[in-house]
Write a protein that holds these residues in place. Structure first.
Motif, short mmCIF file in Angstrom:
data_model
loop_
_atom_site.label_atom_id
_atom_site.label_comp_id
_atom_site.label_asym_id
_atom_site.label_seq_id
_atom_site.Cartn_x
_atom_site.Cartn_y
_atom_site.Cartn_z
N VAL A 36 0.85 -1.19 0.00
CA VAL A 36 0.00 0.00 0.00
C VAL A 36 0.88 1.24 0.00
O VAL A 36 1.98 1.23 0.57
CB VAL A 36 -0.94 0.01 1.22
N SER B 101 -5.44 3.26 5.12
CA SER B 101 -5.19 3.34 3.68
C SER B 101 -6.35 4.05 3.00
O SER B 101 -7.51 3.73 3.26
CB SER B 101 -5.02 1.94 3.11
N PHE C 3 -2.30 -2.32 -3.85
CA PHE C 3 -3.50 -1.51 -3.56
C PHE C 3 -3.79 -0.61 -4.76
O PHE C 3 -2.90 0.07 -5.27
CB PHE C 3 -3.27 -0.69 -2.31
N TYR D 66 -9.50 -0.59 -3.80
CA TYR D 66 -9.83 0.22 -2.64
C TYR D 66 -11.32 0.52 -2.69
O TYR D 66 -11.80 1.27 -3.55
CB TYR D 66 -9.01 1.50 -2.65
N HIS E 50 -11.80 -2.49 2.26
CA HIS E 50 -11.98 -1.20 2.93
C HIS E 50 -13.46 -0.90 3.06
O HIS E 50 -14.18 -0.77 2.07
CB HIS E 50 -11.27 -0.04 2.24
#
Length: 248
Positions: A98, A107, A137, A161, A200
């Motif tokens: 990341v 993140s 990522f 993400y 996420h």
């Protein structure tokens, strides 16, 4: 086959770290999650160890090796020399790189693959030489050129993400727009030969929409929402709820 579920233990560790006490036990809750059917565990050891501590990693590695050998360990983080040494000692099945600044709370963006491809390429090669799968990522609306640059690093997967998608939980129209972005980026990644993970702000409520939009999703890594649910339902029942949600 539904996407695999990797339980992120950082929120558990953050709760433990509020006191100089060994509970809640990161390893014990990881054991419960795996026994309930989770396919793996994820941690993000930050330089200040404000969540997972470096000393947690050998215990979690031993838990998987000794009791759940079919499960995977995923370690994510920014690839400093210290981080790379840490993962090489721990030997996770997957490393998720990341682009975080060490001071970030969490993140919140993907790699600029075109601009930092030369930086990532030798790091990816170093990790893959040790037998680790590498995921990068990725922004939810990455362009084809960015995805091709990700592929050219030698990585195996990208992790989408999903923060913007999770953040519009109260706005169905905006959710639909975010899902379209994720669908397009996932299709580009798959066309480039990359596997697709996601993570996420994923929840029991929004997972079905995601897996319908990204049908070939390989894995989701979930921490905050899952830990919040576990406070209400218990870890074992919560893992079952998320596994059910992954069926779409």
């Amino acid at each position: 086959m539904p996407a695999k579920l990797s339980v992120n233990l950082n929120a558990v560790a953050m709760l433990r770290n509020r006191r100089d006490l060994p509970w809640p036990s990161v390893t014990a809750l990881g054991r419960i999650a795996l026994a309930a059917g989770a396919h793996g565990l994820t941690v993000h050891p930050r330089p200040d160890q404000r969540h997972i501590r470096f000393s947690d990693l050998p215990d979690l590695r031993a838990l998987i090796d000794d009791a759940f050998p079919e499960a995977e360990f995923n370690i994510e983080g920014y690839p400093t020399g210290e981080f790379l040494d840490l993962v090489e000692r721990t030997e996770p099945e997957q490393v998720t790189l990341v682009p975080d600044d060490p001071a970030q709370a969490t993140s919140d963006h993907g790699w600029p693959f075109e601009r930092q491809g030369n930086f990532l390429r030798p790091i990816v090669a170093r990790l893959k030489k040790r037998g680790m799968r590498v995921s990068l990522f990725c922004d939810p609306d990455a362009s084809q050129r960015e995805i091709e640059a990700a592929r050219d690093t030698g990585a195996d997967r990208v992790e989408l993400y999903t923060g913007p998608y999770g953040g519009c939980h109260d706005d169905p129209a905006k959710c639909a727009i975010e899902l379209q972005k994720l669908d397009k980026t996932a299709a580009l990644a798959q066309a480039a030969g990359l596997g697709v993970n996601a993570g996420h702000d994923l929840t029991v409520a929004n997972l079905p929409g995601l897996v319908r939009a990204v049908p070939n999703l390989a894995e989701v890594s979930i921490g905050h929402g899952l830990t919040a649910d576990a406070l209400e339902h218990g870890m074992a029942r919560t893992v079952g709820r998320f596994l059910k949600a992954l069926e779409g």
